[in-house]
Design a protein around this motif. Structure first.
Motif, PDB file in Angstrom:
ATOM      1  N   ARG A 184       2.519  13.420  36.437  1.00 11.75           N
ATOM      2  CA  ARG A 184       1.445  13.562  37.414  1.00 11.75           C
ATOM      3  C   ARG A 184       0.094  13.172  36.799  1.00 11.75           C
ATOM      4  N   VAL A 185      -0.671  12.380  37.515  1.00 11.09           N
ATOM      5  CA  VAL A 185      -1.969  11.895  37.052  1.00 11.09           C
ATOM      6  C   VAL A 185      -3.006  13.005  37.136  1.00 11.09           C
ATOM      7  N   ARG A 186      -3.848  13.101  36.098  1.00  8.06           N
ATOM      8  CA  ARG A 186      -4.931  14.085  36.068  1.00  8.06           C
ATOM      9  C   ARG A 186      -6.264  13.343  36.009  1.00  8.06           C
ATOM     10  N   ILE A 187      -7.152  13.641  36.955  1.00 10.96           N
ATOM     11  CA  ILE A 187      -8.428  12.931  37.056  1.00 10.96           C
ATOM     12  C   ILE A 187      -9.591  13.913  36.908  1.00 10.96           C
ATOM     13  N   ALA A 188     -10.476  13.626  35.967  1.00  8.52           N
ATOM     14  CA  ALA A 188     -11.692  14.426  35.786  1.00  8.52           C
ATOM     15  C   ALA A 188     -12.788  13.821  36.661  1.00  8.52           C
ATOM     16  N   ILE A 189     -13.337  14.608  37.554  1.00  2.00           N
ATOM     17  CA  ILE A 189     -14.376  14.134  38.468  1.00  2.00           C
ATOM     18  C   ILE A 189     -15.691  14.845  38.154  1.00  2.00           C
ATOM     19  N   ASP A 190     -16.710  14.040  37.906  1.00  2.00           N
ATOM     20  CA  ASP A 190     -18.055  14.548  37.609  1.00  2.00           C
ATOM     21  C   ASP A 190     -18.653  15.120  38.898  1.00  2.00           C
ATOM     22  N   ALA A 191     -18.577  16.431  39.050  1.00  2.00           N
ATOM     23  CA  ALA A 191     -19.016  17.073  40.292  1.00  2.00           C
ATOM     24  C   ALA A 191     -20.529  17.101  40.445  1.00  2.00           C
ATOM     25  N   MET A 192     -21.258  16.862  39.356  1.00  2.00           N
ATOM     26  CA  MET A 192     -22.713  16.959  39.410  1.00  2.00           C
ATOM     27  C   MET A 192     -23.382  15.593  39.520  1.00  2.00           C
ATOM     28  N   GLY A 193     -22.616  14.515  39.543  1.00  2.00           N
ATOM     29  CA  GLY A 193     -23.184  13.179  39.583  1.00  2.00           C
ATOM     30  C   GLY A 193     -23.349  12.647  40.992  1.00  2.00           C
ATOM     31  N   GLY A 194     -24.512  12.080  41.298  1.00  2.00           N
ATOM     32  CA  GLY A 194     -24.735  11.466  42.603  1.00  2.00           C
ATOM     33  C   GLY A 194     -25.724  12.220  43.464  1.00  2.00           C
ATOM     34  N   ASP A 195     -26.191  11.528  44.501  1.00  2.00           N
ATOM     35  CA  ASP A 195     -27.198  12.100  45.393  1.00  2.00           C
ATOM     36  C   ASP A 195     -26.655  13.259  46.220  1.00  2.00           C
ATOM     37  N   ASN A 196     -25.341  13.269  46.463  1.00  2.00           N
ATOM     38  CA  ASN A 196     -24.751  14.271  47.350  1.00  2.00           C
ATOM     39  C   ASN A 196     -23.880  15.279  46.609  1.00  2.00           C
ATOM     40  N   ALA A 197     -24.150  15.419  45.309  1.00  2.00           N
ATOM     41  CA  ALA A 197     -23.387  16.380  44.498  1.00  2.00           C
ATOM     42  C   ALA A 197     -23.934  17.796  44.697  1.00  2.00           C
ATOM     43  N   PRO A 198     -23.065  18.818  44.627  1.00  2.00           N
ATOM     44  CA  PRO A 198     -21.623  18.680  44.437  1.00  2.00           C
ATOM     45  C   PRO A 198     -20.813  18.691  45.739  1.00  2.00           C
ATOM     46  N   ALA A 199     -21.467  18.930  46.888  1.00  2.00           N
ATOM     47  CA  ALA A 199     -20.729  19.158  48.137  1.00  2.00           C
ATOM     48  C   ALA A 199     -19.782  18.004  48.489  1.00  2.00           C
ATOM     49  N   GLU A 200     -20.312  16.760  48.534  1.00  2.00           N
ATOM     50  CA  GLU A 200     -19.476  15.624  48.926  1.00  2.00           C
ATOM     51  C   GLU A 200     -18.450  15.281  47.849  1.00  2.00           C
ATOM     52  N   ILE A 201     -18.829  15.502  46.593  1.00  2.00           N
ATOM     53  CA  ILE A 201     -17.898  15.229  45.500  1.00  2.00           C
ATOM     54  C   ILE A 201     -16.701  16.168  45.600  1.00  2.00           C
ATOM     55  N   VAL A 202     -16.970  17.432  45.857  1.00  2.00           N
ATOM     56  CA  VAL A 202     -15.909  18.431  45.990  1.00  2.00           C
ATOM     57  C   VAL A 202     -15.004  18.102  47.178  1.00  2.00           C
ATOM     58  N   ALA A 203     -15.603  17.713  48.292  1.00  2.00           N
ATOM     59  CA  ALA A 203     -14.814  17.375  49.480  1.00  2.00           C
ATOM     60  C   ALA A 203     -13.882  16.199  49.203  1.00  2.00           C
ATOM     61  N   GLY A 204     -14.385  15.182  48.522  1.00  2.00           N
ATOM     62  CA  GLY A 204     -13.546  14.031  48.190  1.00  2.00           C
ATOM     63  C   GLY A 204     -12.450  14.394  47.203  1.00  2.00           C
TER      64      GLY A 204
END
Length: 338
Positions: A5-25
């Motif tokens: 199983r693939v494990r992906i680390a996602i930077d939840a604090m990066g971007g204009d819409n962090a963290p709400a949109e990052i978490v949703a994605g």
């Protein structure tokens, strides 16, 4: 092909819409792609965003401290903030706790962190950011690289970009025999500046690169080429101009189609078509650019990324991992050097 199983680390604090949109994605990616997601960032902010969703979450939260701001100089900020979210995310890949990183934060910082913590693949002098754009042929995108990692390039760098791009096009985009072009101001081999002329010769002489010639600006979205190589300065201008043209075209359609009685009636029938048009032209559908040439999978998404973009970035990362893009680039690079 991988079986684990693939494990992906996602930077939840990066971007204009962090963290709400990052978490949703990230939630959607874990649910629909069958990957394990590690959300890197401030636990309290991430937990608050997770509470906005009804589905149960088994996302792992990896604490970090702060993020690299867009106004900060990447290298200085990375050293000053060793526990920033992008640094922690890259360390997860370095320590084999994750297979890939996705970030919509400072692109320069993401690239610098990848180089400092993961290093380059053997035989690759400079990494390149590859961006996928739609073409006039449905279902036939074009990969442009570099679109911002290297402002100044040598012919050898562009040769390596072409090599990496052809592998990516074949194994991730599914192009059986990719056609590689060199961005230039004319079709003839002797056109362009010294960089273009020398690069043309290298590409033509390299048996590992399916090079078919120069690509002028009008050829980029024609569908005639599968991969187009250029320096990061020209590539970044090209990418942002293409995105702006797509947004303008969609805006014109929204403004003009509903005009008049016939237009209002017609739009209701055309909604499925308009949705497909948006999908073909919207950069969010592609998730972002893959940083090719570093010893790890790193997807750099737009700073304005919302949940669909983050989901597609995770999909892009999974495709690159499943198709062993890093190993294929490393093997081909070593063969080219021998």
């Amino acid at each position: 092909m991988r079986s684990t199983r693939v494990r992906i680390a996602i930077d939840a604090m990066g971007g204009d819409n962090a963290p709400a949109e990052i978490v949703a994605g990230a939630l959607r990616a874990q649910e629909e792609l069958g990957v394990d997601v590690l959300l890197v960032g401030d636990p309290q902010q991430i937990e608050a965003s997770l509470k906005q969703h009804t589905q149960s979450s088994s996302l792992e939260i990896v604490p970090s401290e702060g993020a690299i701001e867009m106004s900060e100089e990447p290298l200085i900020a990375l050293r000053r903030k060793p526990k920033a979210s992008i640094n922690v995310a890259m360390d997860l890949v370095k320590k084999k706790r994750a297979d890939a990183v996705v970030s919509a934060g400072h692109s320069g910082a993401a690239m610098a962190a990848a180089l400092l913590r993961l290093g380059r693949l053997p035989g690759i002098d400079r990494p390149a950011i590859g961006a996928v754009l739609p073409t006039m042929i449905a279902g036939k995108p074009v990969l442009i690289l570099d679109v911002g990692a290297n402002v100044d390039c040598r012919p050898k760098f562009l040769e390596q970009f072409a090599l990496m791009g052809s592998i990516y096009s074949q194994y991730v985009l599914g192009v059986a025999e990719p056609k590689v072009g060199l961005l230039n101001i004319g079709e003839e081999p002797n056109k362009g500046n010294e960089l273009a002329i020398q690069t043309h010769q290298l590409l033509e002489e390299n048996p590992n690169i399916p090079f078919i010639g120069n690509a002028e600006g009008r050829d980029v979205l024609s569908g005639h080429f599968d991969v187009i190589v250029c320096d990061g300065f020209a590539g970044n201008v090209l990418l942002k101009f293409a995105e702006a043209v797509g947004e303008v075209a969609l805006q014109i359609l929204r403004q003009e189609l509903p005009r008049g009685l016939h237009g209002k009636v017609g739009v209701s029938f055309l909604r499925p078509n308009l949705k497909r048009i948006k999908q073909r032209m919207d950069h969010a559908e592609h998730g972002g650019g893959l940083l090719l040439g570093v010893a790890g999978i790193c997807i750099i998404s737009h700073g304005s990324s919302q949940a669909p973009t983050i989901f597609n970035a995770a999909r892009l990362a999974k495709d690159a991992i499943d198709n062993e893009v890093l190993d294929r680039i490393a093997v081909t690079s070593r063969l080219a050097e021998s």
